[in-house]
Design a protein around this motif. Structure first.
Motif, PDB file in Angstrom:
ATOM      1  N   CYS A   1       0.836  -1.455   0.010  1.00 62.77           N
ATOM      2  CA  CYS A   1       0.027   0.041   0.011  1.00 62.77           C
ATOM      3  C   CYS A   1       0.816   1.284  -0.144  1.00 62.77           C
ATOM      4  O   CYS A   1       0.448   2.362  -0.543  1.00 62.77           O
ATOM      5  CB  CYS A   1      -0.883   0.016   1.055  1.00 62.77           C
TER       6      CYS A   1
ATOM      7  N   PHE B   1      -0.714   0.296  -4.048  1.00 56.96           N
ATOM      8  CA  PHE B   1      -1.452  -0.999  -4.279  1.00 56.96           C
ATOM      9  C   PHE B   1      -2.505  -1.021  -3.318  1.00 56.96           C
ATOM     10  O   PHE B   1      -2.345  -0.407  -2.206  1.00 56.96           O
ATOM     11  CB  PHE B   1      -0.850  -2.433  -4.341  1.00 56.96           C
ATOM     12  N   GLN B   2      -3.720  -1.439  -3.738  1.00 55.39           N
ATOM     13  CA  GLN B   2      -4.858  -1.460  -2.971  1.00 55.39           C
ATOM     14  C   GLN B   2      -4.904  -2.247  -1.625  1.00 55.39           C
ATOM     15  O   GLN B   2      -5.620  -1.959  -0.628  1.00 55.39           O
ATOM     16  CB  GLN B   2      -6.195  -1.598  -3.684  1.00 55.39           C
TER      17      GLN B   2
ATOM     18  N   PRO C   1      -0.538  -7.359  -4.635  1.00 49.58           N
ATOM     19  CA  PRO C   1      -0.645  -6.319  -5.918  1.00 49.58           C
ATOM     20  C   PRO C   1      -1.571  -7.216  -7.227  1.00 49.58           C
ATOM     21  O   PRO C   1      -1.839  -6.352  -7.696  1.00 49.58           O
ATOM     22  CB  PRO C   1       0.678  -6.168  -6.100  1.00 49.58           C
TER      23      PRO C   1
ATOM     24  N   THR D   1      -3.888  -8.461  -7.593  1.00 46.91           N
ATOM     25  CA  THR D   1      -5.331  -8.018  -7.632  1.00 46.91           C
ATOM     26  C   THR D   1      -5.417  -6.995  -8.355  1.00 46.91           C
ATOM     27  O   THR D   1      -6.549  -6.487  -8.839  1.00 46.91           O
ATOM     28  CB  THR D   1      -6.205  -8.253  -6.406  1.00 46.91           C
ATOM     29  N   ASP D   2      -4.280  -6.018  -8.585  1.00 40.60           N
ATOM     30  CA  ASP D   2      -4.596  -4.901  -8.947  1.00 40.60           C
ATOM     31  C   ASP D   2      -4.405  -4.529 -10.619  1.00 40.60           C
ATOM     32  O   ASP D   2      -4.628  -3.741 -10.997  1.00 40.60           O
ATOM     33  CB  ASP D   2      -3.551  -3.682  -8.412  1.00 40.60           C
TER      34      ASP D   2
ATOM     35  N   TRP E   1      -9.685   3.454  -4.655  1.00 41.72           N
ATOM     36  CA  TRP E   1      -8.629   3.100  -5.147  1.00 41.72           C
ATOM     37  C   TRP E   1      -8.670   1.694  -6.021  1.00 41.72           C
ATOM     38  O   TRP E   1      -8.100   1.625  -7.123  1.00 41.72           O
ATOM     39  CB  TRP E   1      -7.516   2.667  -4.164  1.00 41.72           C
ATOM     40  N   GLU E   2      -9.924   1.142  -5.814  1.00 43.46           N
ATOM     41  CA  GLU E   2     -10.410  -0.285  -6.522  1.00 43.46           C
ATOM     42  C   GLU E   2     -10.584   0.215  -7.959  1.00 43.46           C
ATOM     43  O   GLU E   2     -10.729  -0.694  -8.694  1.00 43.46           O
ATOM     44  CB  GLU E   2     -11.185  -0.866  -5.647  1.00 43.46           C
TER      45      GLU E   2
ATOM     46  N   LYS F   1      -8.978   2.099  -9.695  1.00 41.70           N
ATOM     47  CA  LYS F   1      -7.720   2.339 -10.737  1.00 41.70           C
ATOM     48  C   LYS F   1      -6.818   1.227 -10.710  1.00 41.70           C
ATOM     49  O   LYS F   1      -6.662   0.637  -9.764  1.00 41.70           O
ATOM     50  CB  LYS F   1      -6.922   3.737  -9.911  1.00 41.70           C
ATOM     51  N   ARG F   2      -6.188   0.999 -11.941  1.00 46.15           N
ATOM     52  CA  ARG F   2      -5.597  -0.056 -12.562  1.00 46.15           C
ATOM     53  C   ARG F   2      -4.401   0.131 -13.211  1.00 46.15           C
ATOM     54  O   ARG F   2      -4.012   1.245 -13.740  1.00 46.15           O
ATOM     55  CB  ARG F   2      -6.417  -1.134 -12.798  1.00 46.15           C
TER      56      ARG F   2
END
Length: 307
Positions: free
Chosen positions: A173, A177-178, A182, A184-185, A228-229, A231-232
């Motif tokens: 984080c 990263f969320q 990481p 999952t991002d 944040w979820e 944004k990728r």
């Protein structure tokens, strides 16, 4: 009342069909006029369209785009397919085009050289787009050692003085990263995002670390985890030379967007979409000038340059 409504809908449908017919007729009419104009120009100048473009347009993006349009819109199947041939077949393709157009290469030696330069660019960037799209579609695989190695390198480049306690850690984080993992991002952009991030962090570590530092400013950090979820980012595999240029350009744009964000001085991260769209329009406007290019060397000082 129902009858009137039905009649009104029929009239609207008829109007739409009529409008489409007019548009189609105008399209073919303009195409016919354009072909007539090309025929007249060939008779008057003694040169085909490809010759006129190569002799009257200076080398660069403008000439290449005109050549691509001319080839793509030609009635000849040979010319249409020439923009997608294998790079090794370009020389033979040019010979075939010269023969089709009845152009003597001994009298017009420069034409073959100009066409070759344009076709190399056209075929090259078309293949590059396909390669980049392939990387974008490839998902991050935590069981792939190469993917994992790139991810760990990203941490080392961005946090060189802070050891990562474990592969699954809340420390991720700290670099945006969320969550704890990481992997999952990396959606939407697949491996391309990871490749872009790792390349930027490796080749311009100072700039990347400055961007990371600025992102921790209160104006940027006032963002919930749920936000944040949305944004990728993305990438992996050996780097062909053309792909390195794309990654360098991406790094340059990251750096330029960072500077643009600071200049805009938004209230908080919720203004991200507005600032991003403004930045995108500015870059597109600049690139509409065929004599302008984005410099792929992204150690910040070199941006848009006149060609």
């Amino acid at each position: 009342l129902k009858h009137k409504d039905s009649l009104f809908m029929v009239l609207i449908s008829f109007q739409n069909v009529f409008r489409m017919l007019i548009q189609v007729c105008l399209y073919f009419y303009c195409k016919f006029l354009w072909r007539c104009l090309k025929f007249v120009m060939r008779k008057l100048t003694g040169r085909c369209e490809l010759q006129r473009i190569c002799y009257n347009t200076k080398p660069g993006a403008s000439r290449t785009m005109k050549i691509e349009t001319s080839l793509r819109d030609s009635k000849s199947k040979l010319l249409q397919t020439s923009v997608s041939v294998h790079p090794d077949a370009i020389e033979k393709t040019i010979d075939d085009i010269m023969e089709l157009k009845k152009i003597n290469p001994d009298i017009n030696p420069q034409l073959g050289i100009s066409l070759q330069a344009c076709l190399l660019q056209i075929v090259g960037y078309r293949n590059l787009i396909a390669d980049v799209e392939k990387l974008r579609r490839e998902p991050y695989d935590s069981d792939n050692p190469q993917h994992e190695e790139m991810l760990l390198k990203l941490w080392k480049f961005l946090k060189p003085n802070t050891p990562l306690e474990s592969r699954i850690s809340k420390q991720w984080c700290e670099i945006g990263f969320q969550g704890d993992d990481p992997k999952t991002d990396f959606r939407g952009m697949g491996l391309l995002g990871l490749y872009n991030l790792q390349y930027f962090a490796e080749r311009d570590a100072a700039a990347a670390q400055q961007v990371l530092s600025d992102s921790l400013h209160p104006k940027c950090s006032k963002f919930s985890k749920a936000d944040w979820e949305k944004k990728r980012m993305d990438k992996s595999e050996p780097e062909p030379e053309a792909l390195i240029t794309v990654l360098s350009l991406t790094g340059y744009l990251m750096h330029e967007f960072h500077k643009f964000w600071i200049e805009e001085d938004p209230m908080d991260i919720m203004e991200f979409n507005r600032v991003r769209e403004k930045f995108r329009k500015r870059i597109i406007k600049q690139l509409q000038n065929p004599d302008m290019a984005l410099c792929p060397h992204f150690a910040a000082s070199e941006g848009l340059i006149n060609m």
